[in-house]
Design an enzyme around this catalytic site. Structure first.
Site, short mmCIF file in Angstrom:
data_model
loop_
_atom_site.label_atom_id
_atom_site.label_comp_id
_atom_site.label_asym_id
_atom_site.label_seq_id
_atom_site.Cartn_x
_atom_site.Cartn_y
_atom_site.Cartn_z
N LEU A 1 46.95 1.03 21.55
CA LEU A 1 47.18 -0.06 21.07
C LEU A 1 47.53 -1.25 21.98
O LEU A 1 47.98 -1.03 23.15
CB LEU A 1 48.63 -0.09 19.96
CG LEU A 1 48.36 1.20 18.88
CD1 LEU A 1 49.85 1.22 18.41
CD2 LEU A 1 47.40 0.67 17.97
N ASP A 2 47.05 -2.46 21.66
CA ASP A 2 47.34 -3.79 22.68
C ASP A 2 49.14 -3.55 22.88
O ASP A 2 49.80 -3.29 22.00
CB ASP A 2 46.94 -5.02 21.73
CG ASP A 2 45.72 -5.07 21.71
OD1 ASP A 2 44.87 -4.45 22.33
OD2 ASP A 2 45.16 -5.70 20.72
N LYS A 3 49.49 -4.15 23.92
CA LYS A 3 50.75 -4.46 24.40
C LYS A 3 51.61 -4.68 23.24
O LYS A 3 52.63 -3.96 23.01
CB LYS A 3 50.99 -5.08 25.60
CG LYS A 3 52.41 -5.36 26.19
CD LYS A 3 52.37 -6.46 27.22
CE LYS A 3 53.98 -6.88 27.47
NZ LYS A 3 53.79 -7.90 28.58
#
Length: 323
Positions: A137-139
């Site tokens: 997942l993106d940050k």
């Protein structure tokens, strides 16, 4: 980390590719990993070094794989970072990742990542590629991630993801009042001039398919559920921006802060302060890779996301009362 594998190639495998046969003999390892070992020169057939993954076998040979120093994530520092574990067994973890936590160490984020945390939680994950992380997942996206705790589970999960067997559902708040759901089926690739961005590409992109449906409408925004058929980088963010409905708070694809006219002061404050994309991985469903039924985990949106929804509802209710 050393690895040694020995087996005899079945006679009925004659004529097949070496990497395909090895994947059958050693199912705990992925075919791509086995092919990499062939290219590294650590696979021997009847004592002779194998050369190419595509070379054909005759059947009946003895194969030995001896990896003296397999690169492992043990080079990454284990750190005592809290994990929100929603499911675990001997082969799997399902984690609820908070917004702000980077998944893998990299430039600018050498420590303090999910991978550092996993190696502290279970040092045995040093023997699994990327400490068992099979997707990311993106940050600044919150929500569910699955982690493999065995090589067999890792290989199976990677295959399930590539075959779109893992059902991943997200919730997102987008700009604009959508009337109905739909499907976005447009290719995504690296932006031609900005390597930090992805973009819809007429040529050179990879197929990307997102299904979305309306969960709740507000006065100038919509809560949607998005389901991924593919898993391209920034896929939901790019696709919703392509529709003209970017995610609230998205610093890359959001097109800057836009405040709806007539909004209550509380909503204006929340929109100004929401500094991440309003995206949450709410549900994971997939067959257990070792055949132990189905794994289905759901997790509610975090506090900041829930507060955004609460204020959007208040703003919408006020507008309806005044109309």
């Amino acid at each position: 980390m050393s690895i040694q594998l020995d087996a005899e190639i079945p006679t009925d495998a004659a004529g097949q590719r070496l990497d395909r046969v090895l994947a059958m003999l050693f199912p705990q390892h992925s075919r791509s990993r086995l092919a990499g070992w062939i290219r590294q020169g650590v696979v021997r057939i009847d004592g002779l070094q194998a050369v190419l993954p595509r070379q054909a076998v005759a059947g009946g040979e003895v194969v030995r794989i001896a990896v003296a120093d397999e690169a492992a994530p043990s080079q990454i520092t284990a750190e005592p970072i809290a994990l929100d574990i929603r499911y675990q067994d001997a082969d799997l973890l399902v984690l609820n990742k908070p917004a702000g936590l980077v998944v893998h160490p990299g430039a600018g984020n050498p420590r303090g990542t999910l991978q550092n945390a996993l190696l502290y939680f279970d040092p045995q994950l040093a023997g699994i590629p990327r400490a068992g992380i099979v997707h990311r997942l993106d940050k600044d996206t919150s929500g569910l991630l699955v982690v493999a705790r065995s090589l067999t589970a890792h290989t199976a999960l990677v295959a399930m993801l590539s075959q779109h067997i893992v059902q991943r559902r997200y919730q997102a708040v987008v700009r604009g009042r959508l009337i109905a759901g739909g499907t976005v089926d447009v290719p995504i690739g690296r932006h031609p001039s900005d390597r930090l961005r992805q973009s819809v590409r007429d040529s050179g992109g990879r197929r990307a398919l997102t299904q979305y449906r309306v969960i709740e409408r507000f006065r100038a925004h919509t809560l949607v559920q998005c389901e991924l058929e593919t898993g391209r980088t920034h896929q939901i963010r790019v696709h919703m921006a392509h529709l003209g409905n970017p995610l609230i708070g998205d610093p890359i694809y959001g097109g800057g802060l836009r405040l709806p006219g007539g909004a209550i002061p509380e909503l204006l404050e929340v929109l100004r302060g929401f500094r991440r994309q309003a995206l949450h991985a709410a549900s994971l469903r997939f067959p257990h890779p070792l055949g132990q039924g189905e794994v289905h985990v759901e997790v509610p949106v975090p506090k900041d996301f829930n507060h955004l929804l609460t204020v959007l509802r208040v703003d919408c209710d006020r507008a309806e009362r005044l109309s």
